[in-house]
Design a protein around this motif. Structure first.
Motif, PDB file in Angstrom:
ATOM      1  N   LEU A 223      21.389 101.122 -48.186  1.00  0.00           N
ATOM      2  CA  LEU A 223      20.778 101.295 -49.500  1.00  0.00           C
ATOM      3  C   LEU A 223      19.643 102.314 -49.389  1.00  0.00           C
ATOM      4  O   LEU A 223      18.900 102.328 -48.406  1.00  0.00           O
ATOM      5  N   PRO A 224      19.487 103.154 -50.396  1.00  0.00           N
ATOM      6  CA  PRO A 224      18.442 104.197 -50.357  1.00  0.00           C
ATOM      7  C   PRO A 224      17.041 103.623 -50.191  1.00  0.00           C
ATOM      8  O   PRO A 224      16.701 102.586 -50.752  1.00  0.00           O
ATOM      9  N   GLY A 225      16.234 104.295 -49.372  1.00  0.00           N
ATOM     10  CA  GLY A 225      14.834 103.962 -49.207  1.00  0.00           C
ATOM     11  C   GLY A 225      14.529 102.797 -48.284  1.00  0.00           C
ATOM     12  O   GLY A 225      13.385 102.360 -48.205  1.00  0.00           O
ATOM     13  N   ARG A 226      15.508 102.310 -47.572  1.00  0.00           N
ATOM     14  CA  ARG A 226      15.269 101.133 -46.735  1.00  0.00           C
ATOM     15  C   ARG A 226      15.009 101.474 -45.272  1.00  0.00           C
ATOM     16  O   ARG A 226      14.557 100.624 -44.522  1.00  0.00           O
ATOM     17  N   SER A 227      15.313 102.656 -44.846  1.00  0.00           N
ATOM     18  CA  SER A 227      15.088 103.008 -43.449  1.00  0.00           C
ATOM     19  C   SER A 227      13.614 103.356 -43.235  1.00  0.00           C
ATOM     20  O   SER A 227      12.907 103.726 -44.162  1.00  0.00           O
ATOM     21  N   ASN A 228      13.163 103.205 -42.003  1.00  0.00           N
ATOM     22  CA  ASN A 228      11.790 103.564 -41.648  1.00  0.00           C
ATOM     23  C   ASN A 228      11.744 103.826 -40.145  1.00  0.00           C
ATOM     24  O   ASN A 228      12.778 103.788 -39.468  1.00  0.00           O
ATOM     25  N   ALA A 229      10.571 104.064 -39.615  1.00  0.00           N
ATOM     26  CA  ALA A 229      10.437 104.397 -38.196  1.00  0.00           C
ATOM     27  C   ALA A 229      10.937 103.259 -37.298  1.00  0.00           C
ATOM     28  O   ALA A 229      11.537 103.518 -36.250  1.00  0.00           O
ATOM     29  N   PHE A 230      10.700 102.006 -37.699  1.00  0.00           N
ATOM     30  CA  PHE A 230      11.192 100.895 -36.889  1.00  0.00           C
ATOM     31  C   PHE A 230      12.708 100.942 -36.779  1.00  0.00           C
ATOM     32  O   PHE A 230      13.257 100.769 -35.688  1.00  0.00           O
ATOM     33  N   TRP A 231      13.397 101.130 -37.902  1.00  0.00           N
ATOM     34  CA  TRP A 231      14.863 101.122 -37.874  1.00  0.00           C
ATOM     35  C   TRP A 231      15.415 102.301 -37.095  1.00  0.00           C
ATOM     36  O   TRP A 231      16.474 102.190 -36.477  1.00  0.00           O
ATOM     37  N   ASP A 232      14.702 103.437 -37.097  1.00  0.00           N
ATOM     38  CA  ASP A 232      15.115 104.574 -36.267  1.00  0.00           C
ATOM     39  C   ASP A 232      15.032 104.187 -34.787  1.00  0.00           C
ATOM     40  O   ASP A 232      15.947 104.447 -34.006  1.00  0.00           O
ATOM     41  N   TYR A 233      13.932 103.559 -34.400  1.00  0.00           N
ATOM     42  CA  TYR A 233      13.744 103.075 -33.030  1.00  0.00           C
ATOM     43  C   TYR A 233      14.800 102.029 -32.678  1.00  0.00           C
ATOM     44  O   TYR A 233      15.413 102.072 -31.603  1.00  0.00           O
ATOM     45  N   PHE A 234      15.035 101.082 -33.580  1.00  0.00           N
ATOM     46  CA  PHE A 234      16.016 100.026 -33.384  1.00  0.00           C
ATOM     47  C   PHE A 234      17.411 100.619 -33.172  1.00  0.00           C
ATOM     48  O   PHE A 234      18.151 100.183 -32.285  1.00  0.00           O
ATOM     49  N   ALA A 235      17.764 101.616 -33.965  1.00  0.00           N
ATOM     50  CA  ALA A 235      19.080 102.252 -33.854  1.00  0.00           C
ATOM     51  C   ALA A 235      19.255 102.916 -32.490  1.00  0.00           C
ATOM     52  O   ALA A 235      20.334 102.835 -31.886  1.00  0.00           O
ATOM     53  N   LYS A 236      18.213 103.536 -31.978  1.00  0.00           N
ATOM     54  CA  LYS A 236      18.289 104.169 -30.662  1.00  0.00           C
ATOM     55  C   LYS A 236      18.506 103.123 -29.574  1.00  0.00           C
ATOM     56  O   LYS A 236      19.314 103.323 -28.665  1.00  0.00           O
ATOM     57  N   LYS A 237      17.788 102.015 -29.656  1.00  0.00           N
ATOM     58  CA  LYS A 237      17.972 100.944 -28.675  1.00  0.00           C
ATOM     59  C   LYS A 237      19.363 100.330 -28.808  1.00  0.00           C
ATOM     60  O   LYS A 237      20.002  99.995 -27.810  1.00  0.00           O
ATOM     61  N   ARG A 238      19.819 100.210 -30.024  1.00  0.00           N
ATOM     62  CA  ARG A 238      21.130  99.600 -30.282  1.00  0.00           C
ATOM     63  C   ARG A 238      22.261 100.457 -29.726  1.00  0.00           C
ATOM     64  O   ARG A 238      23.226  99.927 -29.176  1.00  0.00           O
ATOM     65  N   GLN A 239      22.136 101.753 -29.841  1.00  0.00           N
ATOM     66  CA  GLN A 239      23.190 102.667 -29.400  1.00  0.00           C
ATOM     67  C   GLN A 239      23.073 103.041 -27.926  1.00  0.00           C
ATOM     68  O   GLN A 239      24.039 103.481 -27.326  1.00  0.00           O
ATOM     69  N   GLY A 240      21.896 102.896 -27.365  1.00  0.00           N
ATOM     70  CA  GLY A 240      21.668 103.366 -25.997  1.00  0.00           C
ATOM     71  C   GLY A 240      21.465 104.874 -26.036  1.00  0.00           C
ATOM     72  O   GLY A 240      22.004 105.556 -26.895  1.00  0.00           O
ATOM     73  N   SER A 241      20.664 105.374 -25.126  1.00  0.00           N
ATOM     74  CA  SER A 241      20.408 106.817 -25.116  1.00  0.00           C
ATOM     75  C   SER A 241      19.793 107.238 -23.800  1.00  0.00           C
ATOM     76  O   SER A 241      19.142 106.437 -23.123  1.00  0.00           O
ATOM     77  N   ALA A 242      20.008 108.444 -23.432  1.00  0.00           N
ATOM     78  CA  ALA A 242      19.371 109.100 -22.280  1.00  0.00           C
ATOM     79  C   ALA A 242      19.094 108.153 -21.112  1.00  0.00           C
ATOM     80  O   ALA A 242      17.958 107.915 -20.735  1.00  0.00           O
ATOM     81  N   GLY A 243      20.139 107.598 -20.546  1.00  0.00           N
ATOM     82  CA  GLY A 243      19.992 106.754 -19.386  1.00  0.00           C
ATOM     83  C   GLY A 243      19.647 105.309 -19.683  1.00  0.00           C
ATOM     84  O   GLY A 243      19.542 104.491 -18.779  1.00  0.00           O
ATOM     85  N   VAL A 244      19.445 104.981 -20.953  1.00  0.00           N
ATOM     86  CA  VAL A 244      19.160 103.601 -21.350  1.00  0.00           C
ATOM     87  C   VAL A 244      20.470 103.001 -21.849  1.00  0.00           C
ATOM     88  O   VAL A 244      21.074 103.522 -22.780  1.00  0.00           O
ATOM     89  N   PRO A 245      20.923 101.920 -21.229  1.00  0.00           N
ATOM     90  CA  PRO A 245      22.200 101.340 -21.650  1.00  0.00           C
ATOM     91  C   PRO A 245      22.117 100.741 -23.057  1.00  0.00           C
ATOM     92  O   PRO A 245      21.035 100.388 -23.530  1.00  0.00           O
ATOM     93  N   GLN A 246      23.266 100.634 -23.692  1.00  0.00           N
ATOM     94  CA  GLN A 246      23.332 100.016 -25.007  1.00  0.00           C
ATOM     95  C   GLN A 246      22.859  98.574 -24.910  1.00  0.00           C
ATOM     96  O   GLN A 246      23.245  97.832 -24.008  1.00  0.00           O
ATOM     97  N   ALA A 247      22.000  98.174 -25.827  1.00  0.00           N
ATOM     98  CA  ALA A 247      21.415  96.833 -25.789  1.00  0.00           C
ATOM     99  C   ALA A 247      22.419  95.787 -26.237  1.00  0.00           C
ATOM    100  O   ALA A 247      23.213  96.013 -27.143  1.00  0.00           O
ATOM    101  N   ASP A 248      22.369  94.625 -25.610  1.00  0.00           N
ATOM    102  CA  ASP A 248      23.121  93.462 -26.044  1.00  0.00           C
ATOM    103  C   ASP A 248      22.569  93.044 -27.408  1.00  0.00           C
ATOM    104  O   ASP A 248      21.353  92.994 -27.610  1.00  0.00           O
ATOM    105  N   ALA A 249      23.445  92.755 -28.363  1.00  0.00           N
ATOM    106  CA  ALA A 249      23.025  92.456 -29.736  1.00  0.00           C
ATOM    107  C   ALA A 249      22.053  91.280 -29.799  1.00  0.00           C
ATOM    108  O   ALA A 249      21.028  91.353 -30.484  1.00  0.00           O
TER     109      ALA A 249
END
Length: 98
Positions: free
Chosen positions: A37-63
């Motif tokens: 939904l429009p307007g619901r994302s923020n810096a926390f959710w950007d950070y959360f998405a990176k942890k959720r997907q895994g990145s740059a040597g950091v494995p994908q997080a267990d849900a």
């Protein structure tokens, strides 16, 4: 009847019959639904998405671990979004699995 004799799931006796992984996936579905939904994302959710997907040597997080690690922030967001169904499942997940 369960092992504790109390008639309900009791994580301290056994995780048998408790779908922690499935409920964690459902919480992430609620997150995705709300963030679509429009307007619901923020810096926390950007950070959360990176942890959720895994990145740059950091494995994908267990849900379940990811949700447990950010439980209070997720709860605050669900409250702000007034998503009662998501809040109920989050409370259940916390009580049964975290």
């Amino acid at each position: 009847m369960d092992d504790c004799g109390c008639g309900k799931a009791d994580r301290y006796v056994s995780f048998a019959g408790i779908d922690c992984a499935g409920n964690a996936r459902r919480i992430l579905e609620f997150v995705d639904r709300n963030l679509a939904l429009p307007g619901r994302s923020n810096a926390f959710w950007d950070y959360f998405a990176k942890k959720r997907q895994g990145s740059a040597g950091v494995p994908q997080a267990d849900a379940l671990l990811l949700i447990h690690s950010h439980l209070n922030t997720i709860r605050e967001e669900f409250e702000a979004w007034q998503d009662e169904e998501a809040l109920a499942l989050l409370d259940q997940l916390e009580n049964e699995c975290c």
